[in-house]
Design a protein around this motif. Sequence first.
Motif, PDB file in Angstrom:
ATOM      1  N   UNK A  30       0.805  -1.227   0.000  1.00 15.36           N
ATOM      2  CA  UNK A  30       0.000   0.000   0.000  1.00 15.36           C
ATOM      3  C   UNK A  30       0.837   1.276   0.000  1.00 15.36           C
ATOM      4  N   UNK A  31       2.136   1.191  -0.238  1.00 12.94           N
ATOM      5  CA  UNK A  31       2.926   2.414  -0.331  1.00 12.94           C
ATOM      6  C   UNK A  31       2.720   3.029  -1.711  1.00 12.94           C
ATOM      7  N   UNK A  32       2.802   4.365  -1.807  1.00 10.41           N
ATOM      8  CA  UNK A  32       2.649   5.008  -3.108  1.00 10.41           C
ATOM      9  C   UNK A  32       3.828   4.640  -4.013  1.00 10.41           C
ATOM     10  N   UNK A  33       3.662   4.758  -5.345  1.00  6.85           N
ATOM     11  CA  UNK A  33       4.751   4.364  -6.252  1.00  6.85           C
ATOM     12  C   UNK A  33       5.932   5.318  -6.223  1.00  6.85           C
ATOM     13  N   UNK A  34       5.731   6.544  -5.740  1.00 11.65           N
ATOM     14  CA  UNK A  34       6.835   7.494  -5.618  1.00 11.65           C
ATOM     15  C   UNK A  34       6.513   8.487  -4.516  1.00 11.65           C
ATOM     16  N   UNK A  35       7.534   9.148  -4.015  1.00  9.78           N
ATOM     17  CA  UNK A  35       7.371  10.152  -2.967  1.00  9.78           C
ATOM     18  C   UNK A  35       8.027  11.450  -3.424  1.00  9.78           C
ATOM     19  N   UNK A  36       7.708  12.538  -2.742  1.00  6.07           N
ATOM     20  CA  UNK A  36       8.274  13.837  -3.069  1.00  6.07           C
ATOM     21  C   UNK A  36       9.181  14.282  -1.926  1.00  6.07           C
ATOM     22  N   UNK A  37      10.448  14.532  -2.234  1.00  5.93           N
ATOM     23  CA  UNK A  37      11.385  15.082  -1.260  1.00  5.93           C
ATOM     24  C   UNK A  37      11.635  16.541  -1.567  1.00  5.93           C
ATOM     25  N   UNK A  38      11.364  17.420  -0.614  1.00 10.75           N
ATOM     26  CA  UNK A  38      11.504  18.866  -0.809  1.00 10.75           C
ATOM     27  C   UNK A  38      12.187  19.456   0.418  1.00 10.75           C
ATOM     28  N   UNK A  39      13.508  19.622   0.396  1.00 12.34           N
ATOM     29  CA  UNK A  39      14.229  20.118   1.575  1.00 12.34           C
ATOM     30  C   UNK A  39      13.816  21.537   1.951  1.00 12.34           C
TER      31      UNK A  39
END
Length: 510
Positions: free
Chosen positions: A30-39
């Motif tokens: 159930x994890x999303x296929x990608x994540x967003x990293x924004x420092x």
Amino acid sequence: MLKHSTRRWLTGLSVAGVLVAASPAPAIADTPPFTVGAPNQLVAPGHSTHGWLMAPPTRDDEDQWKFGRTTLDVDLSEVEDFATVEPMPDGWACEASSSKLHCEIDIPERQYPRFDYTLTGKDDATPGQQGDLTVTVTSGGVSATGTARITIAEGADLVSDEAVEISGAPRSRVDLPGVVHNGSATTVNGVVLMLQASWLVKYAGDYSNCASLNGLNAVCTFDTQLEANKSYQLSEDLPLVVTDQARTGAGLPVTLDWWTKDDWTLIYRDWPIPGLEPGHGGELRLLEQTGAKAKAQQTDVDRTNNFTLATIHVTGDNPADLAAKGATASGKKGDVVTVLPSFTNFGPAALEIQIEKLPVRITIPQGTTAVEASGDCVPYVPGEEWDPENAEWAEPGAREYACLASEIAVGGEHPYVFALRIDEVVPDATGTFAVKLDGDPKAQNDSAKIIINPTRNGGGDGGQGGGDDGPTLPITGAPTGLITAVGGLLLVAGTVGYLVARRRKTRFVA
């Protein structure tokens, strides 16, 4: 996406730091296929900084998410009163308003989105103002969101010596001085010093306020108040040891990078460095340099002048013997054949990465065309000036190539892959593979032959060729790919290499 040449000349390290930081974790149900990293980012009024974000897939296998057409939407409403965001041109097509930014791009297979931008604090901004950039990445009907906290900080300017030269033989200790100048009009409330060195150099300190990673590299924290327009030096030079594998004649890079505490905390909080162990000895301090010429949260407004590149020139008698090995292939007209000439390091020293000279030179056999060239190689044209950041690495079609050499341990081999199209069948069509390294003790094994359609046994002479004495390609100016970082320190090294590359424009002349 970065050009191949840029990746090469930042030694893969400047960007690698960021990529390691954002590398995907193993997928779970159930994890999303990608994540967003924004420092998160700090920026001073009237100044700019480099920001970035990326959306890596959560799987790292053949079934990882294929992005293709991707959109990126940034909500600027919380920061538009005190800061502006301008996309850096890197393939994205963007439309902007004061409060929204919409961008689109086609992502090649096996790559994922990275977006770079320039963040500028407005002139009338006030230190302490904060707001979030909300970023949404959409691909294949799936969206993921991340936020970057933008903070207006008080501007400071740490300045260090640009270059330091020291010498030492293998197995010896060398001492590296460190100086930092507060070039701003305000007191700087503590600083952090990051030491990074070639893997052939070990940090040998044991200071209580310096943490190291398995004896490699170090991070030192100082609570000293640096007064405006004053300079400070380390109470003791940093102790380093040149390892027994260091090659005589090598110039080993060591970097000292000074950060405000707030800048460092921001980076460290977003990408914590695992494995750092503090020392158990006395405290390393910063002392004001008497008589030296003047050269809320705080952020360094000019990160390009607080970076010292030290070079340890290795003395003694510890060479590296590089032996060339040729290659052969056969085919008919129109065929494309692959050749893998190479060199082996017979030691006794390791080969450090070759940046100031490109030691390998390859000539293409008569009657063939290089339709694919090694990514380590650029076309060689005598007398022509080259810009490594913009040179066409792996460009096909040249008759001669000059190639860099990576770090090679004793016994290691470095191959160069070329695909050659046979335009005309010429028996024993011969090219050359030559490797020239200053201090190499055996010139007789420095060149070998590349033979297409050999008529007798003897092509690709395994490194016993006749020794082509053609020139290497010297680089003028300071190296760009100068950071050899290891382990978790790559997490913060990324920004450093990017800035140093912009600070020191490097060119070389064939």
